[in-house]
Write a protein that holds these residues in place. Structure first.
Motif, PDB file in Angstrom:
ATOM      1  N   ARG A 279       0.830  -1.201   0.000  1.00 46.44           N
ATOM      2  CA  ARG A 279       0.000   0.000   0.000  1.00 46.44           C
ATOM      3  C   ARG A 279       0.868   1.256   0.000  1.00 46.44           C
ATOM      4  N   HIS A 280       2.031   1.179   0.624  1.00 42.75           N
ATOM      5  CA  HIS A 280       2.927   2.333   0.738  1.00 42.75           C
ATOM      6  C   HIS A 280       4.129   2.142  -0.180  1.00 42.75           C
TER       7      HIS A 280
ATOM      8  N   SER B 255       7.889   3.952  -1.221  1.00 40.30           N
ATOM      9  CA  SER B 255       8.941   4.912  -0.887  1.00 40.30           C
ATOM     10  C   SER B 255       9.994   4.878  -1.979  1.00 40.30           C
TER      11      SER B 255
ATOM     12  N   GLY C 207      -3.200  11.184  -6.139  1.00 37.50           N
ATOM     13  CA  GLY C 207      -2.773  11.051  -4.750  1.00 37.50           C
ATOM     14  C   GLY C 207      -2.094  12.279  -4.186  1.00 37.50           C
TER      15      GLY C 207
ATOM     16  N   PRO D  16       1.283  12.497  -2.316  1.00 39.09           N
ATOM     17  CA  PRO D  16       2.541  12.039  -1.726  1.00 39.09           C
ATOM     18  C   PRO D  16       3.242  13.141  -0.946  1.00 39.09           C
TER      19      PRO D  16
ATOM     20  N   ASP E  18       7.294   9.535  -0.314  1.00 38.01           N
ATOM     21  CA  ASP E  18       6.469   8.495   0.291  1.00 38.01           C
ATOM     22  C   ASP E  18       5.036   8.713  -0.164  1.00 38.01           C
ATOM     23  N   MET E  19       4.377   7.606  -0.520  1.00 32.49           N
ATOM     24  CA  MET E  19       3.019   7.713  -1.027  1.00 32.49           C
ATOM     25  C   MET E  19       2.181   6.552  -0.531  1.00 32.49           C
ATOM     26  N   ASP E  20       0.970   6.865  -0.090  1.00 31.74           N
ATOM     27  CA  ASP E  20      -0.015   5.860   0.302  1.00 31.74           C
ATOM     28  C   ASP E  20      -0.917   5.638  -0.903  1.00 31.74           C
TER      29      ASP E  20
ATOM     30  N   GLY F  43      -3.456   3.664  -1.054  1.00 31.29           N
ATOM     31  CA  GLY F  43      -4.831   3.363  -0.668  1.00 31.29           C
ATOM     32  C   GLY F  43      -5.262   1.971  -1.091  1.00 31.29           C
TER      33      GLY F  43
ATOM     34  N   ARG G 177      -2.068   0.232  -6.810  1.00 34.45           N
ATOM     35  CA  ARG G 177      -1.169  -0.742  -6.184  1.00 34.45           C
ATOM     36  C   ARG G 177      -0.297  -1.430  -7.234  1.00 34.45           C
TER      37      ARG G 177
END
Length: 170
Positions: free
Chosen positions: A26-27, A29, A112, A114, A134-136, A138, A144
Motif C-alpha cells: 500500500r505504501h 517509498s 494522490g 505524496p 512516500d506515497m499511500d 490506498g 497498487r
C-alpha cells in the motif's frame, strides 16, 4: 460450456485478480542520494524557495512547456507552486523546513497526495543530498499495481534533480 458458466468463471477470475492486488504494498517509498560540493545550508535554501526550487526542478528539463505558477511566501513553510504539463497537473507546498530537511506536500489530484523531502547533511567536506518520496496508494488496485513501477518511473527524475542541484548549488 454455456454462456452463464463462462460469465461466472470470468467474474470469479476478475474478482480474484482484484483481491490479489490488495496483497501488493500500500505504501511506496522512493529515494535517491548524491554527494554534492555545496553546503547543506545552500541546498536547503534552494529547496525551501519558490524560485530556488525552479533552478533545479527536473520536471522543467523533462517538459520544456511545463507551466509553473508560484504562490505563498517566497521561501519557507507555505511557499509553493502549481504546475501543469505533459505528465499532469498538481501543486507542491513546503510543509516543513529544518536545518537538514525540506518537506513538501504534493497534491496530484486523483493520483494522490505524496510527501517529498530533500535532506542535506554535511559529510567529509561535501553534502549528502537525499531526495525521497512516500506515497499511500490506498485501496485502489490499479494504483497498487502502478506502485510496483514507481521507483523506476520517479527515481530517474530524482537523479536528474540531484544533478541539477549539484550544478546550481556549487
Amino acid at each position: 460450456m454455456n454462456f452463464k458458466k463462462i460469465a461466472a468463471y470470468t467474474a470469479c477470475g476478475v474478482a480474484a485478480l482484484a483481491v490479489a492486488t490488495l496483497a501488493l504494498p500500500r505504501h511506496v517509498s522512493i529515494e535517491r542520494s548524491a554527494m554534492i560540493e555545496a553546503t547543506p545550508e545552500a541546498v536547503i535554501d534552494l529547496a525551501a524557495s519558490n524560485t530556488g526550487y525552479q533552478t533545479f526542478n527536473p520536471y522543467k528539463d523533462l517538459d520544456p512547456n511545463l507551466q509553473v505558477q508560484m504562490f505563498g511566501p517566497a521561501t519557507g513553510v507555505g511557499s509553493g507552486f502549481s504546475f501543469e504539463g505533459k505528465d499532469g497537473a498538481g501543486q507542491q507546498t513546503v510543509a516543513a523546513v529544518t536545518e537538514e530537511q525540506v518537506v513538501f506536500d504534493l497534491d496530484l489530484g486523483p493520483l494522490g497526495q505524496p510527501t517529498q523531502a530533500i535532506s542535506a547533511v554535511a559529510v567529509d567536506g561535501a553534502t549528502e543530498v537525499t531526495w525521497s518520496m512516500d506515497m499511500d496508494l490506498g485501496m485502489n488496485p490499479v494504483f497498487r499495481v502502478m506502485g510496483l513501477f514507481m521507483d523506476g518511473m520517479i527515481g530517474p527524475n530524482f537523479e536528474l534533480g540531484l544533478a541539477n542541484i549539484a550544478d546550481v548549488a556549487a
